[in-house]
Design an enzyme around this catalytic site. Structure first.
Site, PDB file in Angstrom:
ATOM      1  N   PRO A   1       0.847  -1.199   0.000  1.00 30.15           N
ATOM      2  CG  PRO A   1       0.094  -0.954   2.206  1.00 30.15           C
ATOM      3  CD  PRO A   1       0.835  -1.893   1.301  1.00 30.15           C
TER       4      PRO A   1
ATOM      5  CB  ALA B   1      -0.321   7.588   0.664  1.00 30.38           C
TER       6      ALA B   1
ATOM      7  CB  CYS C   1       2.257   5.569   7.826  1.00 29.65           C
ATOM      8  SG  CYS C   1       2.431   7.141   6.950  1.00 29.65           S
TER       9      CYS C   1
ATOM     10  CG  ASN D   1       7.771  -3.371   2.945  1.00 30.81           C
ATOM     11  OD1 ASN D   1       7.579  -2.372   3.626  1.00 30.81           O
ATOM     12  ND2 ASN D   1       7.777  -3.327   1.637  1.00 30.81           N
TER      13      ASN D   1
ATOM     14  N   GLY E   1       7.164  -2.274  -2.768  1.00 30.44           N
ATOM     15  CA  GLY E   1       6.528  -0.974  -2.908  1.00 30.44           C
ATOM     16  C   GLY E   1       7.178  -0.112  -3.961  1.00 30.44           C
ATOM     17  NE  ARG E   2      10.881   3.179  -0.968  1.00 31.85           N
ATOM     18  CZ  ARG E   2      12.060   3.409  -0.424  1.00 31.85           C
ATOM     19  NH1 ARG E   2      12.645   4.590  -0.596  1.00 31.85           N
ATOM     20  NH2 ARG E   2      12.665   2.485   0.296  1.00 31.85           N
TER      21      ARG E   2
END
Length: 323
Positions: free
Chosen positions: A16, A18, A100, A200, A224-225
């Site tokens: 996830p 944002a 986060c 992660n 993610g990135r």
């Protein structure tokens, strides 16, 4: 890997993020080989549930794959209510954000700030687990700071509360995204709990993916990135995990096809105005290695019309392929 009653098609999960993992991006990652995708973070604040922004972030029952929604907040009652609303709207898994590092989130005692308050963590986890009939997962960092790494404590607490899988980013909140992720903490957590552990942080290529799985003993990886502008990384990693062989670089014509389809879906999902604005960052990520001088990206970012964006991309690739 299983999360509750759900069997993932592989051990690769799109993280996830944002402003990134909206429905078009989730669908693309799933098509490109992700075993599961997770929505961008949704606030548990009831005042924002009916906003257009929140509605666009929610998953819907017609989405492909296992539908996981991430929620964030610090009030156990609000978190439970948010979980129920999302489960009723089609979420098959509820993920709780306690990782986060953003200041605006931490100031509200949400995200990774909660790691300093294990009692409140337990209240939130128990409230959410008891509010829904779907599996609940948790995403954390290794702790608040290098001197306050408490991920093992949080993991054991999560297991007691009924959390069915735990994702750990290999940095503390204080580290933000600086330096390199460390995997010793993830390995230790895996040795101390029996629920599935998802590693992660800095998983950027197939070789790194294999190394992290082997070192930590994790059940799955969350990426993610590294998937920004390169959603086919899931396919590359899975091929390497299956065969021990690296896929050749993706042909530029296929990059073009994937990117243009993604941009069209952004236009369709958000409408022309917002869709063109959101497309800019994705195109910038896609073209990072192809347009290092930024000239095309600067001109592309000035385009306001959706059809002009697609025409500009078509012209860019025609010129690129002629070189």
């Amino acid at each position: 890997m299983r999360i509750g009653q759900y069997q993932l098609k592989n051990c690769l999960i799109a993280a996830p993020m944002a402003g990134v993992t909206d429905r078009p991006f989730r669908s693309l990652c799933y098509d490109m080989g992700a075993g599961m995708t997770v929505s961008e973070m949704l606030s548990s604040n009831p005042q924002v549930w009916q906003t257009d922004k929140s509605r666009l972030r929610m998953v819907h029952s017609d989405e492909l794959g296992i539908r996981s929604v991430q929620i964030a907040g610090s009030d156990p009652v609000d978190m439970a209510a948010a979980a129920k609303i999302n489960a009723d709207s089609g979420a098959q898994i509820i993920d709780i954000n306690m990782g986060c590092p953003a200041k605006k989130v931490n100031k509200k005692l949400a995200g990774s700030a909660l790691l300093r308050h294990p009692d409140l963590v337990a209240e939130i986890l128990s409230a959410v687990v008891n509010a829904v009939d779907v599996p609940v997962t948790l995403k954390i960092r290794t702790g608040w700071s290098p001197d306050e790494r408490n991920c093992v404590e949080i993991a054991k607490l999560a297991e007691r509360c009924g959390i069915q899988a735990l994702t750990i980013h290999g940095r503390t909140r204080e580290c933000l995204f600086k330096g390199e992720a460390e995997y010793d903490s993830i390995r230790t957590v895996k040795q101390n709990v029996s629920i599935p552990i998802i590693a992660n942080g800095d998983i950027t290529d197939p070789l790194k993916a294999r190394a992290v799985l082997d070192y930590t003993g994790a059940d799955a990886l969350m990426i993610g990135r590294a998937a920004q502008g390169r959603p086919w990384i899931f396919r590359e990693i899975q091929h390497y995990l299956d065969t021990g062989e690296l896929l050749p670089p993706l042909p530029i014509a296929e990059v073009q096809q994937i990117m243009q389809k993604h941009v069209r879906e952004l236009h369709d999902f958000y409408g022309q105005g917002k869709g063109t604005r959101i497309a800019r960052k994705h195109v910038s990520w896609y073209l990072k290695e192809h347009a290092p001088d930024d000239q095309f990206r600067r001109s592309f970012n000035a385009i306001e019309d959706a059809s002009e964006q697609l025409e500009a991309l078509e012209a860019y690739f025609e010129n690129f392929l002629r070189k």
